[in-house]
Write a protein that holds these residues in place. Structure first.
Motif, mmCIF file in Angstrom:
data_model
loop_
_atom_site.group_PDB
_atom_site.id
_atom_site.type_symbol
_atom_site.label_atom_id
_atom_site.label_comp_id
_atom_site.label_asym_id
_atom_site.label_seq_id
_atom_site.Cartn_x
_atom_site.Cartn_y
_atom_site.Cartn_z
ATOM 1 N N GLU A 130 -21.733 41.422 80.574
ATOM 2 C CA GLU A 130 -21.063 40.280 81.206
ATOM 3 C C GLU A 130 -22.078 39.333 81.833
ATOM 4 O O GLU A 130 -21.952 38.109 81.720
ATOM 5 N N THR A 131 -23.094 39.906 82.474
ATOM 6 C CA THR A 131 -24.148 39.079 83.069
ATOM 7 C C THR A 131 -24.897 38.296 81.991
ATOM 8 O O THR A 131 -25.167 37.098 82.152
ATOM 9 N N LEU A 132 -25.212 38.963 80.897
ATOM 10 C CA LEU A 132 -25.911 38.291 79.801
ATOM 11 C C LEU A 132 -25.065 37.185 79.186
ATOM 12 O O LEU A 132 -25.578 36.127 78.822
ATOM 13 N N ARG A 133 -23.764 37.416 79.087
ATOM 14 C CA ARG A 133 -22.874 36.370 78.561
ATOM 15 C C ARG A 133 -22.873 35.148 79.469
ATOM 16 O O ARG A 133 -22.867 34.009 78.989
ATOM 17 N N LEU A 134 -22.872 35.370 80.773
ATOM 18 C CA LEU A 134 -22.937 34.246 81.712
ATOM 19 C C LEU A 134 -24.257 33.498 81.560
ATOM 20 O O LEU A 134 -24.289 32.265 81.569
ATOM 21 N N GLU A 135 -25.343 34.248 81.430
ATOM 22 C CA GLU A 135 -26.644 33.609 81.247
ATOM 23 C C GLU A 135 -26.688 32.806 79.958
ATOM 24 O O GLU A 135 -27.238 31.699 79.925
ATOM 25 N N ILE A 136 -26.116 33.348 78.907
ATOM 26 C CA ILE A 136 -26.070 32.633 77.629
ATOM 27 C C ILE A 136 -25.296 31.339 77.785
ATOM 28 O O ILE A 136 -25.712 30.282 77.301
ATOM 29 N N SER A 137 -24.174 31.406 78.482
ATOM 30 C CA SER A 137 -23.368 30.209 78.702
ATOM 31 C C SER A 137 -24.157 29.156 79.480
ATOM 32 O O SER A 137 -24.148 27.972 79.130
ATOM 33 N N GLU A 138 -24.861 29.600 80.512
ATOM 34 C CA GLU A 138 -25.675 28.670 81.304
ATOM 35 C C GLU A 138 -26.795 28.068 80.461
ATOM 36 O O GLU A 138 -27.076 26.867 80.544
ATOM 37 N N LEU A 139 -27.431 28.900 79.651
ATOM 38 C CA LEU A 139 -28.514 28.404 78.800
ATOM 39 C C LEU A 139 -28.001 27.415 77.764
ATOM 40 O O LEU A 139 -28.688 26.436 77.443
#
Length: 64
Positions: free
Chosen positions: A21-30
Motif C-alpha cells: 500500500e505504501t509503495l502504491r502511494l509512492e507510485i501515485s505521487e511519482l
C-alpha cells in the motif's frame, strides 16, 4: 506450535500488505511528479520555440 506459525505468517502478510500500500502511494505521487515535469518540459519547449522564432524574424529583418 501451529498457532505460532500462523501468527507469524499473519504478521508477515500484514507487513507485506502495508508495504504494498505504501509503495502504491509512492507510485501515485511519482506519477504526479512525472506528469508535472512533462508539463513543465512542454511549456519550456514552447517558450524555446517562440524565442527561436523571434531570432529567425530578427535574422530575416537584418538581411533586408
Amino acid at each position: 506450535m501451529p498457532n505460532e506459525i500462523f501468527a507469524e505468517l499473519e504478521n508477515k502478510l500484514d507487513s507485506l500488505i502495508e508495504e504494498v500500500e505504501t509503495l502504491r502511494l509512492e507510485i501515485s505521487e511519482l506519477r504526479q511528479v512525472r506528469d508535472g515535469l512533462k508539463q513543465e518540459a512542454a511549456q519550456t519547449d514552447e517558450r524555446l520555440q517562440k524565442l527561436l522564432g523571434m531570432f529567425d524574424r530578427l535574422e530575416e529583418s537584418a538581411a533586408l
